[in-house]
Design an enzyme around this catalytic site. Structure first.
Site, PDB file in Angstrom:
ATOM      1  N   LYS A 264      -8.677  -4.125   8.214  1.00 51.09           N
ATOM      2  CA  LYS A 264      -7.797  -4.692   8.990  1.00 51.09           C
ATOM      3  C   LYS A 264      -8.772  -6.673   9.922  1.00 51.09           C
ATOM      4  CE  LYS A 264      -4.594  -2.877   6.546  1.00 51.09           C
ATOM      5  NZ  LYS A 264      -5.104  -1.760   5.741  1.00 51.09           N
TER       6      LYS A 264
ATOM      7  N   PHE B 138       0.615  -1.181   0.131  1.00 43.82           N
ATOM      8  CA  PHE B 138       0.335  -0.123   0.194  1.00 43.82           C
ATOM      9  C   PHE B 138       1.062   1.575  -0.206  1.00 43.82           C
ATOM     10  CE2 PHE B 138      -2.924   3.204   2.421  1.00 43.82           C
ATOM     11  CZ  PHE B 138      -3.202   3.452   1.163  1.00 43.82           C
TER      12      PHE B 138
ATOM     13  N   GLN C 231      -7.214  -0.094  10.881  1.00 50.34           N
ATOM     14  CA  GLN C 231      -7.662   0.238   9.906  1.00 50.34           C
ATOM     15  C   GLN C 231      -9.083  -0.405   9.531  1.00 50.34           C
ATOM     16  OE1 GLN C 231      -7.450  -0.905   6.437  1.00 50.34           O
ATOM     17  NE2 GLN C 231      -8.885   0.247   5.411  1.00 50.34           N
TER      18      GLN C 231
ATOM     19  N   ARG D 199      -1.827  10.138  19.864  1.00 53.40           N
ATOM     20  CA  ARG D 199      -2.336   8.878  20.279  1.00 53.40           C
ATOM     21  C   ARG D 199      -3.965   8.636  20.523  1.00 53.40           C
ATOM     22  NH1 ARG D 199      -0.893  13.752  23.918  1.00 53.40           N
ATOM     23  NH2 ARG D 199      -3.121  14.445  23.736  1.00 53.40           N
TER      24      ARG D 199
ATOM     25  N   ARG E 185       6.647  14.829  24.412  1.00 49.18           N
ATOM     26  CA  ARG E 185       7.270  15.186  25.952  1.00 49.18           C
ATOM     27  C   ARG E 185       7.515  13.340  26.371  1.00 49.18           C
ATOM     28  NH1 ARG E 185       1.058  16.022  25.564  1.00 49.18           N
ATOM     29  NH2 ARG E 185       1.416  18.715  26.154  1.00 49.18           N
TER      30      ARG E 185
ATOM     31  N   HIS F  24      -0.522  -6.335   8.418  1.00 47.25           N
ATOM     32  CA  HIS F  24      -2.053  -6.823   7.348  1.00 47.25           C
ATOM     33  C   HIS F  24      -1.586  -8.401   8.000  1.00 47.25           C
ATOM     34  CE1 HIS F  24      -1.579  -6.114   2.837  1.00 47.25           C
ATOM     35  NE2 HIS F  24      -1.986  -5.262   3.947  1.00 47.25           N
TER      36      HIS F  24
ATOM     37  N   ASP G 269       6.610  -3.669   8.447  1.00 45.96           N
ATOM     38  CA  ASP G 269       5.130  -3.308   7.934  1.00 45.96           C
ATOM     39  C   ASP G 269       4.648  -4.714   8.108  1.00 45.96           C
ATOM     40  OD1 ASP G 269       3.221  -2.217   7.084  1.00 45.96           O
ATOM     41  OD2 ASP G 269       3.683  -0.918   5.526  1.00 45.96           O
TER      42      ASP G 269
ATOM     43  N   TYR H 295       4.149  20.621  29.530  1.00 46.18           N
ATOM     44  CA  TYR H 295       4.523  21.252  28.090  1.00 46.18           C
ATOM     45  C   TYR H 295       5.840  21.786  28.369  1.00 46.18           C
ATOM     46  CZ  TYR H 295      -0.536  23.173  28.799  1.00 46.18           C
ATOM     47  OH  TYR H 295      -1.595  23.135  28.854  1.00 46.18           O
TER      48      TYR H 295
HETATM   49  C1  LIG Z   1       0.619  -2.906   4.093  1.00 46.68           C
HETATM   50  C2  LIG Z   1       0.282  -1.603   4.725  1.00 46.68           C
HETATM   51  N1  LIG Z   1       0.614  -0.476   5.266  1.00 46.68           N
HETATM   52  C3  LIG Z   1       0.547  -0.018   5.988  1.00 46.68           C
HETATM   53  C4  LIG Z   1      -0.661   0.548   5.677  1.00 46.68           C
HETATM   54  C5  LIG Z   1      -1.449   1.690   6.424  1.00 46.68           C
HETATM   55  O1  LIG Z   1      -2.105   1.282   7.508  1.00 46.68           O
HETATM   56  P1  LIG Z   1      -3.274   2.726   8.231  1.00 46.68           P
HETATM   57  O2  LIG Z   1      -4.108   2.974   6.911  1.00 46.68           O
HETATM   58  O3  LIG Z   1      -3.875   2.005   9.230  1.00 46.68           O
HETATM   59  O4  LIG Z   1      -2.577   3.992   7.431  1.00 46.68           O
HETATM   60  C6  LIG Z   1      -1.594  -0.096   5.300  1.00 46.68           C
HETATM   61  C7  LIG Z   1      -2.964   0.061   5.433  1.00 46.68           C
HETATM   62  O5  LIG Z   1      -4.544  -0.569   4.406  1.00 46.68           O
HETATM   63  C8  LIG Z   1      -1.337  -1.507   4.399  1.00 46.68           C
HETATM   64  O6  LIG Z   1      -1.985  -1.617   3.641  1.00 46.68           O
END
Ligand SMILES: Cc1ncc(COP(=O)(O)O)c(C=O)c1O
Length: 415
Positions: free
Chosen positions: A197, A97, A194, A243, A226, A171, A168, A233
């Protein structure tokens, strides 16, 4: 006797829907209501996100979990926490992605593409070695579709070249290789929550790591710079408010209760379907290396070789959809061909490197081939049902193959 394709007016294999997504129940309701009534809606007041961070990290073999607003920001935070500097090079696959690349650019670093392996759809360690330069500082392997990349080979390269590895794992919730959880191999890993997922709170992300210093740095970056001993602050580094909120934490705690059972179901069904489909000429389900001990099947992916199958991908997809099997071709082209790369539309980032970069010269033939001609995707929720659901998917493919001449003729006339 072969049956007439639904695409050509025959009866579809399936009229019932597959398992729908998201799945939720009483636990989500209970935790959400409790959070609502507590009035503690922010991460710094309530217990949900903190509880989730601990549980998710432990399940993924890590000491630390740092929840953030999504799985794009988490990648960028990982790069910043790892000390990636302006114009450093970060190796990524072209079959992923957009965020895997955009996060690198938003860290003011240069994405460098290394091709994927045609059978596993994951980063090819040899291709990684081939693009390493003195500027390389990090590698981001993507556990694409939920099948872990070859982390032993990638970590060996990283050790030799003193590179940071950011998994990453957007998935790969609950996936494993060599019986060790995805997300616990690299220096740090990033997951997404997201909507699509394998566990979700609509939006959300988390970083996992066993490195105390990286964890501390990520925590600071997600909380406006922080530090634990500083005043409210007092801000120590460039950062922001990334967050995750307590409502999302509440939903994620409930989703996590089901993750292991759901992942086992997806893996069992995915393997069963892969075995069935690989018997058909020209159908190549994502190859599972021996080291993959659990595939989380965020996607079930396969390559269709149209010449051997007897009809091109576009026709096969239309035929499957008509048979009641939801599927798609996935990415239409490799990441380096995205307009952002073609036009070097990097906004304020990479002011110096941009002039020397030319992504039109990048060659990733495996990724290009599967995008352009061969890949078919099935979404994860299809794999949460009964084995009979897999038989329906397989039957729809068989029907396409049995009717390949008619399908080909339809394709010539319509696509
Ligand atoms: C391989 C991969 N990396 C990163 C992301 C980014 O995640 P998000 O959509 O939570 O920002 C995605 C999301 O679809 C993804 O498929």
């Amino acid at each position: 006797m072969s049956q007439k394709l639904a695409l050509l007016g025959g009866l579809p294999v399936r009229t019932r829907p597959f398992t729908s997504w998201p799945i939720f129940g009483k636990t989500e309701e209970h935790r959400l209501l409790r959070t609502l009534r507590s009035g503690k809606w922010g991460r710094l007041q309530g217990p949900e996100v903190a509880e989730f961070e601990n549980r998710f990290a432990a399940l993924h073999g890590c000491e630390h979990g740092i929840a953030v607003v999504n799985g794009t920001v988490s990648l960028r935070i990982a790069l910043l926490a790892a000390g990636i500097c302006a114009e450093d090079e970060v190796i990524i696959p072209p079959y992923t992605f957009f965020s895997t690349a955009s996060a690198v650019i938003e860290a003011n670093a240069v994405p460098v593409f290394a091709d994927i392996d045609l059978d596993t759809f994951n980063l090819d360690p040899q291709a990684v070695e081939a693009v390493i330069t003195p500027r390389t500082r990090a590698i981001i392997p993507v556990h694409f579709a939920g099948q872990p990349a070859d982390m032993k080979a990638i970590m060996a390269i990283a050790r030799k070249r003193k590179l940071i590895v950011i998994e990453d794992a957007a998935h790969a919730h609950g996936a494993s290789c060599w019986n060790k959880p995805a997300g616990s191999f690299g220096h740090i890993a990033s997951f997404s929550f997201q909507s699509s997922k394998n566990m979700t709170s609509g939006e959300g992300g988390i970083l996992t790591t066993n490195d105390d210093a990286l964890a501390e740095s990520c925590r600071s970056i997600q909380n406006c710079g922080r530090i634990p001993t500083g005043a409210w602050y007092e801000h120590h580094l460039i950062s922001g408010n990334y967050r995750l909120g307590e409502f999302q934490g509440a939903v994620l705690n409930a989703q996590l209760d089901r993750l292991t059972a759901q992942t086992k179901t997806r893996d069992r069904n995915g393997q069963y379907l892969a075995t069935k489909l690989s018997k058909l000429p020209g159908i190549h389900p994502q190859k599972r290396p021996a080291f993959c001990t659990r595939h989380s099947y965020h996607l079930f992916m396969l390559r269709i070789d149209g010449q051997v199958f007897g009809a091109p991908r576009a026709a096969a997809i239309r035929a499957l959809q008509a048979e009641g099997i939801p599927c798609s071709a996935g990415y239409g082209f490799s990441l380096q061909h995205q307009p952002m790369f073609r036009n070097k539309a990097f906004g304020p980032f990479l002011p110096k490197a941009s002039a020397r970069l030319d992504y039109s010269k990048v060659r990733c033939p495996n990724s290009d081939l599967i995008c352009r001609e061969q890949c078919v995707w099935f979404e994860q929720s299809l794999f949460l049902g009964a084995r009979a659901d897999m038989d329906d998917i397989a039957r729809a493919f068989e029907k396409g193959f049995e009717n390949r001449d008619a399908l080909n003729a339809w394709c010539k006339a319509n696509v």
